[in-house]
Design an enzyme around this catalytic site. Structure first.
Site, PDB file in Angstrom:
ATOM      1  N   LYS A  13       0.892  -1.158   0.130  1.00 36.81           N
ATOM      2  CA  LYS A  13       0.165   0.127  -0.066  1.00 36.81           C
ATOM      3  C   LYS A  13       0.978   1.316   0.155  1.00 36.81           C
ATOM      4  CE  LYS A  13      -2.316  -0.671   3.861  1.00 36.81           C
ATOM      5  NZ  LYS A  13      -1.490  -2.046   4.454  1.00 36.81           N
ATOM      6  N   ARG A  88      -8.883   0.886   9.750  1.00 33.40           N
ATOM      7  CA  ARG A  88      -8.407  -0.451  10.158  1.00 33.40           C
ATOM      8  C   ARG A  88      -9.573  -1.215  10.948  1.00 33.40           C
ATOM      9  NH1 ARG A  88      -2.658   0.499   9.422  1.00 33.40           N
ATOM     10  NH2 ARG A  88      -1.365  -1.208   9.743  1.00 33.40           N
ATOM     11  N   ARG A 127      11.753  -6.402   4.452  1.00 31.12           N
ATOM     12  CA  ARG A 127      11.689  -5.090   4.116  1.00 31.12           C
ATOM     13  C   ARG A 127      12.571  -4.233   4.776  1.00 31.12           C
ATOM     14  NH1 ARG A 127       5.931  -2.398   4.711  1.00 31.12           N
ATOM     15  NH2 ARG A 127       6.075  -2.532   6.899  1.00 31.12           N
ATOM     16  N   ARG A 159      12.094  -2.334  10.767  1.00 31.64           N
ATOM     17  CA  ARG A 159      11.097  -1.702  11.661  1.00 31.64           C
ATOM     18  C   ARG A 159      10.859  -2.921  12.808  1.00 31.64           C
ATOM     19  NH1 ARG A 159       5.810   0.098   8.128  1.00 31.64           N
ATOM     20  NH2 ARG A 159       4.886  -0.898  10.033  1.00 31.64           N
ATOM     21  N   ARG A 170       0.659  -9.183  13.434  1.00 32.81           N
ATOM     22  CA  ARG A 170      -0.096  -8.182  12.772  1.00 32.81           C
ATOM     23  C   ARG A 170      -1.151  -8.635  11.561  1.00 32.81           C
ATOM     24  NH1 ARG A 170       4.950  -5.179  10.284  1.00 32.81           N
ATOM     25  NH2 ARG A 170       3.317  -3.767   9.580  1.00 32.81           N
TER      26      ARG A 170
HETATM   27  P1  AMP Z   1       1.561   0.260   9.307  1.00 29.09           P
HETATM   28  O1  AMP Z   1       2.631   1.406   8.819  1.00 29.09           O
HETATM   29  O2  AMP Z   1       0.135   1.013   8.686  1.00 29.09           O
HETATM   30  O3  AMP Z   1       1.610  -1.187   8.962  1.00 29.09           O
HETATM   31  O4  AMP Z   1       1.226   0.674  10.597  1.00 29.09           O
HETATM   32  C1  AMP Z   1       2.012   0.221  11.805  1.00 29.09           C
HETATM   33  C2  AMP Z   1       1.303   0.202  13.043  1.00 29.09           C
HETATM   34  O5  AMP Z   1       0.769   1.688  13.393  1.00 29.09           O
HETATM   35  C3  AMP Z   1       0.173  -0.802  13.088  1.00 29.09           C
HETATM   36  O6  AMP Z   1       0.548  -2.064  13.282  1.00 29.09           O
HETATM   37  C4  AMP Z   1      -0.753  -0.242  14.213  1.00 29.09           C
HETATM   38  O7  AMP Z   1      -0.172  -0.631  15.645  1.00 29.09           O
HETATM   39  C5  AMP Z   1      -0.392   1.196  14.111  1.00 29.09           C
HETATM   40  N1  AMP Z   1      -1.617   1.825  13.242  1.00 29.09           N
HETATM   41  C6  AMP Z   1      -1.361   2.415  11.982  1.00 29.09           C
HETATM   42  N2  AMP Z   1      -2.607   2.791  11.370  1.00 29.09           N
HETATM   43  C7  AMP Z   1      -3.570   2.331  12.539  1.00 29.09           C
HETATM   44  C8  AMP Z   1      -5.052   2.614  12.627  1.00 29.09           C
HETATM   45  N3  AMP Z   1      -5.800   3.111  11.606  1.00 29.09           N
HETATM   46  N4  AMP Z   1      -5.500   1.887  13.606  1.00 29.09           N
HETATM   47  C9  AMP Z   1      -4.819   1.548  14.602  1.00 29.09           C
HETATM   48  N5  AMP Z   1      -3.456   1.371  14.382  1.00 29.09           N
HETATM   49  C10 AMP Z   1      -2.983   1.762  13.694  1.00 29.09           C
END
Ligand code: AMP
Length: 213
Positions: A13, A88, A127, A159, A170
Site C-alpha cells: 500500500k 483499520r 523490508r 522496523r 499483525r
Molecule cells: P502500518 O505502517 O500501517 O503498518 O502501521 C504500523 C502500526 O501502526 C500498526 O501495526 C498499528 O499498531 C498502528 N496503526 C497504524 N494505523 C492504524 C490504524 N488506522 N488504527 C490503529 N492502529 C494503527
C-alpha cells in the site's frame, strides 16, 4: 479523488500510494507514518502509541480517528487524498464516514490489494526502511549499496514490527479487525479488488485502471 488503500501489512500500500501521489498530485495519509513520527519525536501521542505498535496490535480507535479528523482538515486535502492504513476497523470506517459527511465529502473508491499470506511474511521480513520514508526489500527491491538509502544516503533499518514474530500478530490482527472492511465497502458499492502480486508497475497499472484511469 478520495481513495482508501485497503490490504494486509506488506500488500504494498505504501509503495503504491507514493506512485499515486505523483500521478494524481494528492497527499498520502498514512496513520502508520504519523504514529511512527510521533514515537520518534517522543510526543504524548507517540508515548501512547508505542506499546501497541511494538506488539503488532492496533492503537485505540479514538486516538487514530482524532489524528485523521485533524489531518483531513488541512489545506492540502482539498482536492483529495490517499488513505493508507486507515481505516483499520469497522468503528474507524464508521467514524470516517461521519467526519466526511460533516465536511460534505465522501470516499470515491476503496482499492483492496490482495496478496497471499505466505508472500506477506516474506515481503515484510525482508523490508528495510529509511527515515526519509523510502522503502526497500533485501531481495525484491535492494538499494544500490547494501544498508544505504539510494535517495538520501541514510542508514537503512528494519522496523521493530517487521520482525517475524510481530509480523504474525499483525497478520492475525488484520484478519480479525481489518478484513471485515472488505465486506463493509463491498456493500457500500465502493470496493475495487486488485491482484497485488506482480511487478510494481503491473500493480500500479491495475490500481489506476480500477479507479478509472
Ligand atoms: P502500518 O505502517 O500501517 O503498518 O502501521 C504500523 C502500526 O501502526 C500498526 O501495526 C498499528 O499498531 C498502528 N496503526 C497504524 N494505523 C492504524 C490504524 N488506522 N488504527 C490503529 N492502529 C494503527
Amino acid at each position: 479523488m478520495r481513495l482508501i488503500l485497503l490490504g494486509p501489512p506488506g500488500a504494498g500500500k505504501g509503495t503504491q500510494a507514493e506512485r499515486l501521489v505523483a500521478k494524481y498530485q494528492i497527499p498520502q495519509i498514512s496513520t502508520g507514518d504519523i504514529l511512527r513520527a510521533a514515537v520518534r519525536d517522543g510526543t504524548d501521542l507517540g508515548k501512547t502509541a508505542k506499546s501497541y505498535m511494538d506488539s503488532g496490535g492496533l492503537v485505540p480507535d479514538a486516538v487514530v480517528i482524532g489524528i485523521i479528523e485533524e489531518r483531513l482538515k488541512e489545506d492540502d486535502c482539498a482536492n483529495g487524498y490517499i488513505l493508507d492504513g486507515f481505516p483499520r476497523t469497522v468503528a474507524q470506517a464508521d467514524a470516517l464516514k461521519n467526519v466526511l459527511a460533516g465536511m460534505g465529502q465522501a470516499i470515491d473508491h476503496v482499492v483492496s490489494v490482495e496478496v497471499p499470506n505466505e508472500d506477506l511474511v516474506e515481503r515484510l521480513s525482508g523490508r528495510r526502511s529509511c527515515k526519509c520514508g523510502a522503502m526497500y526489500h533485501v531481495t525484491f527491491n535492494p538499494p544500490k549499496k547494501e544498508g544505504v538509502c539510494d535517495k538520501c544516503g541514510g542508514e537503512l533499518f528494519q522496523r521493530a514490527d517487521d520482525q517475524e514474530e510481530t509480523i504474525r500478530s499483525r497478520l492475525a490482527v488484520y484478519e480479525e479487525q481489518t478484513a471485515p472492511l472488505i465486506a463493509y465497502y463491498e456493500k457500500a458499492g465502493l470496493l475495487r479488488r486488485i491482484d497485488g502480486v506482480g511487478s510494481l508497475d503491473e500493480i500500479f497499472g491495475r490500481i489506476v485502471e480500477a479507479i478509472g484511469g
